[in-house]
Design a protein around this motif. Structure first.
Motif, PDB file in Angstrom:
ATOM      1  N   HIS A  27      63.748  -1.727 -66.208  1.00  0.00           N
ATOM      2  CA  HIS A  27      63.797  -0.945 -67.871  1.00  0.00           C
ATOM      3  C   HIS A  27      62.562  -1.253 -68.222  1.00  0.00           C
ATOM      4  O   HIS A  27      63.085  -1.888 -69.232  1.00  0.00           O
ATOM      5  N   GLY A  28      61.976  -0.090 -68.760  1.00  0.00           N
ATOM      6  CA  GLY A  28      61.000  -0.703 -69.425  1.00  0.00           C
ATOM      7  C   GLY A  28      60.018  -2.019 -68.838  1.00  0.00           C
ATOM      8  O   GLY A  28      59.502  -2.395 -67.774  1.00  0.00           O
ATOM      9  N   PRO A  29      60.205  -2.478 -70.386  1.00  0.00           N
ATOM     10  CA  PRO A  29      59.367  -4.163 -69.748  1.00  0.00           C
ATOM     11  C   PRO A  29      60.331  -4.982 -69.419  1.00  0.00           C
ATOM     12  O   PRO A  29      59.931  -5.954 -68.994  1.00  0.00           O
ATOM     13  N   ASP A  30      61.295  -5.660 -68.633  1.00  0.00           N
ATOM     14  CA  ASP A  30      62.514  -5.934 -68.307  1.00  0.00           C
ATOM     15  C   ASP A  30      62.427  -5.650 -67.064  1.00  0.00           C
ATOM     16  O   ASP A  30      63.396  -4.640 -66.428  1.00  0.00           O
ATOM     17  N   PRO A  31      62.799  -6.708 -66.351  1.00  0.00           N
ATOM     18  CA  PRO A  31      63.122  -7.127 -64.511  1.00  0.00           C
ATOM     19  C   PRO A  31      65.044  -6.569 -64.875  1.00  0.00           C
ATOM     20  O   PRO A  31      65.475  -7.742 -65.859  1.00  0.00           O
ATOM     21  N   LEU A  84      67.168 -10.538 -66.304  1.00  0.00           N
ATOM     22  CA  LEU A  84      67.524 -10.752 -64.782  1.00  0.00           C
ATOM     23  C   LEU A  84      69.022 -11.059 -64.305  1.00  0.00           C
ATOM     24  O   LEU A  84      69.043 -11.852 -65.098  1.00  0.00           O
ATOM     25  N   ARG A  85      69.439  -9.793 -63.826  1.00  0.00           N
ATOM     26  CA  ARG A  85      70.900 -10.023 -63.306  1.00  0.00           C
ATOM     27  C   ARG A  85      71.109 -10.624 -62.286  1.00  0.00           C
ATOM     28  O   ARG A  85      71.835 -11.350 -62.070  1.00  0.00           O
ATOM     29  N   VAL A  86      70.044 -10.283 -61.192  1.00  0.00           N
ATOM     30  CA  VAL A  86      70.308 -11.045 -59.463  1.00  0.00           C
ATOM     31  C   VAL A  86      68.696 -11.549 -59.921  1.00  0.00           C
ATOM     32  O   VAL A  86      68.073 -10.656 -59.879  1.00  0.00           O
ATOM     33  N   ALA A  87      68.735 -13.153 -59.636  1.00  0.00           N
ATOM     34  CA  ALA A  87      67.002 -13.280 -59.372  1.00  0.00           C
ATOM     35  C   ALA A  87      66.846 -13.913 -57.548  1.00  0.00           C
ATOM     36  O   ALA A  87      68.210 -14.246 -57.155  1.00  0.00           O
ATOM     37  N   PRO A  88      65.935 -13.727 -57.246  1.00  0.00           N
ATOM     38  CA  PRO A  88      65.535 -15.136 -55.972  1.00  0.00           C
ATOM     39  C   PRO A  88      66.384 -15.944 -56.306  1.00  0.00           C
ATOM     40  O   PRO A  88      66.325 -16.277 -57.915  1.00  0.00           O
ATOM     41  N   ARG A  89      66.412 -16.774 -55.364  1.00  0.00           N
ATOM     42  CA  ARG A  89      66.930 -17.992 -54.411  1.00  0.00           C
ATOM     43  C   ARG A  89      66.275 -18.707 -54.127  1.00  0.00           C
ATOM     44  O   ARG A  89      66.319 -19.100 -52.922  1.00  0.00           O
ATOM     45  N   ALA A 101      70.279  -0.948 -53.206  1.00  0.00           N
ATOM     46  CA  ALA A 101      70.836   0.462 -54.080  1.00  0.00           C
ATOM     47  C   ALA A 101      72.067  -0.639 -53.549  1.00  0.00           C
ATOM     48  O   ALA A 101      72.446   0.700 -54.219  1.00  0.00           O
ATOM     49  N   GLY A 102      72.392  -1.031 -52.585  1.00  0.00           N
ATOM     50  CA  GLY A 102      73.651  -1.532 -52.560  1.00  0.00           C
ATOM     51  C   GLY A 102      74.249  -2.531 -53.861  1.00  0.00           C
ATOM     52  O   GLY A 102      75.385  -2.358 -54.022  1.00  0.00           O
ATOM     53  N   TRP A 103      73.191  -3.100 -54.613  1.00  0.00           N
ATOM     54  CA  TRP A 103      73.554  -3.613 -55.236  1.00  0.00           C
ATOM     55  C   TRP A 103      74.016  -2.424 -56.833  1.00  0.00           C
ATOM     56  O   TRP A 103      75.276  -2.517 -57.879  1.00  0.00           O
ATOM     57  N   MET A 104      72.999  -2.086 -56.985  1.00  0.00           N
ATOM     58  CA  MET A 104      73.186  -0.809 -57.921  1.00  0.00           C
ATOM     59  C   MET A 104      74.092   0.621 -57.861  1.00  0.00           C
ATOM     60  O   MET A 104      75.342   0.565 -58.885  1.00  0.00           O
ATOM     61  N   ARG A 105      74.822   0.630 -56.191  1.00  0.00           N
ATOM     62  CA  ARG A 105      75.404   1.620 -56.074  1.00  0.00           C
ATOM     63  C   ARG A 105      77.141   0.644 -56.643  1.00  0.00           C
ATOM     64  O   ARG A 105      77.871   1.015 -57.045  1.00  0.00           O
ATOM     65  N   MET A 106      77.249  -0.540 -56.078  1.00  0.00           N
ATOM     66  CA  MET A 106      78.595  -1.111 -56.201  1.00  0.00           C
ATOM     67  C   MET A 106      78.493  -1.865 -57.771  1.00  0.00           C
ATOM     68  O   MET A 106      79.411  -1.504 -58.342  1.00  0.00           O
ATOM     69  N   GLU A 107      77.697  -1.873 -58.774  1.00  0.00           N
ATOM     70  CA  GLU A 107      77.976  -2.194 -60.162  1.00  0.00           C
ATOM     71  C   GLU A 107      77.704  -0.714 -60.767  1.00  0.00           C
ATOM     72  O   GLU A 107      77.595  -1.137 -62.505  1.00  0.00           O
TER      73      GLU A 107
END
Length: 275
Positions: free
Chosen positions: A173-177, A9-14, A194-200
């Protein structure tokens, strides 16, 4: 149930962020006093350049990604548009997305409609715009990966486990969150993603979108326009959502509970490799 944040996980809940929940007292079914945490809900007004677009009710995390993702998913900021800046003002509860050139958002605002989604569910203009001629990659979806994802996501520390009353969306991606977002509205969670995907600069063609929300027509359209070929939910479907998914070649799986699920679109792309 034990919880553990997946290493992928590159971004996780808080769930431990004190700004996202509030302590309240009440009484249970026997009249005994109880203390619990409840999810916060606060307004965020999104601007595109100098134009106010919408006010969303949100838990308040990742406002920049939410603002950009909302505009991207509504087609108000397109792939060819250069985003020059995103300014968030916590005191004013506003986020301003700035582009190098003015967009055609005024025309879209004139044709605003309300959808069946909770919280922010506004689609501007023709909901089907952009789907004509869209071809999603025929990326295979492995049942074994689905089972691994379901287990990993359900054990990830989250606001849902802490306080409930919230939706989650996870890019996999595959088995990985990879990135897991939560909000009071399922559309907000998708827009943050969507915003994270666009920025990254995250490529969508080999990814799966996991959501806790209903698979409505708007959720199907958002996923397809984001270029993600597979959509999985532990909730159910709407008929129009299934019809659109079949038209655009989106693999759609719902009612995912443990090892059980139903596939109503794209079964030919599912690899039935689980024991």
């Amino acid at each position: 149930m034990s919880t553990e944040t997946p290493a992928s996980l590159r971004v996780a809940p808080r769930p431990d962020d004190p700004r996202l929940t509030r302590g309240v007292t009440g009484r249970d079914q026997s009249g005994a006093p109880v203390d619990l945490r409840v999810v916060e809900e606060r307004p965020l007004t999104i601007y595109l350049n100098s134009r106010e677009i919408v006010t969303a009710m949100t838990i308040g995390d990742h406002p920049e990604w939410l603002g950009l993702g909302f505009l991207v998913n509504q087609g108000m900021v397109r792939a060819a548009d250069t985003v020059t800046g995103i300014d968030y003002d916590e005191e004013l509860a506003t986020v301003v997305v700035r582009t190098a050139v003015e967009t055609d958002h005024e025309a879209k605002l004139a044709r605003a409609t309300r959808t069946s989604g909770c919280a922010v569910g506004t689609v501007f203009g023709d909901m089907m715009a952009g789907l004509e001629g869209l071809t999603l990659p025929a990326t295979p979806l492995h049942v074994a990966d689905l089972q691994a994802l379901s287990a990993a996501i359900n054990r990830t520390p989250s606001l849902y486990l802490e306080a409930g009353a919230i939706h989650g969306t996870c890019l996999c991606h595959g088995p990985d969150p990879l990135a897991y977002f939560e909000d009071v509205g399922r559309h907000n969670a998708v827009d943050k993603l969507a915003g994270w995907m666009r920025m990254e600069g995250v490529a969508p063609g080999d990814k799966t979108l996991y959501t806790t929300g209903r698979l409505t027509s708007e959720m199907i359209i958002k996923c397809a326009l984001m270029g993600i070929p597979s959509l999985v939910s532990r909730s159910g479907f709407t008929a129009w959502g299934v019809e659109i998914a079949r038209q655009v070649g989106l693999t759609v799986i719902g009612r995912m509970k443990g090892t059980r699920f139903v596939c109503l679109s794209g079964a030919d792309r599912v690899v039935w490799d689980a024991a």
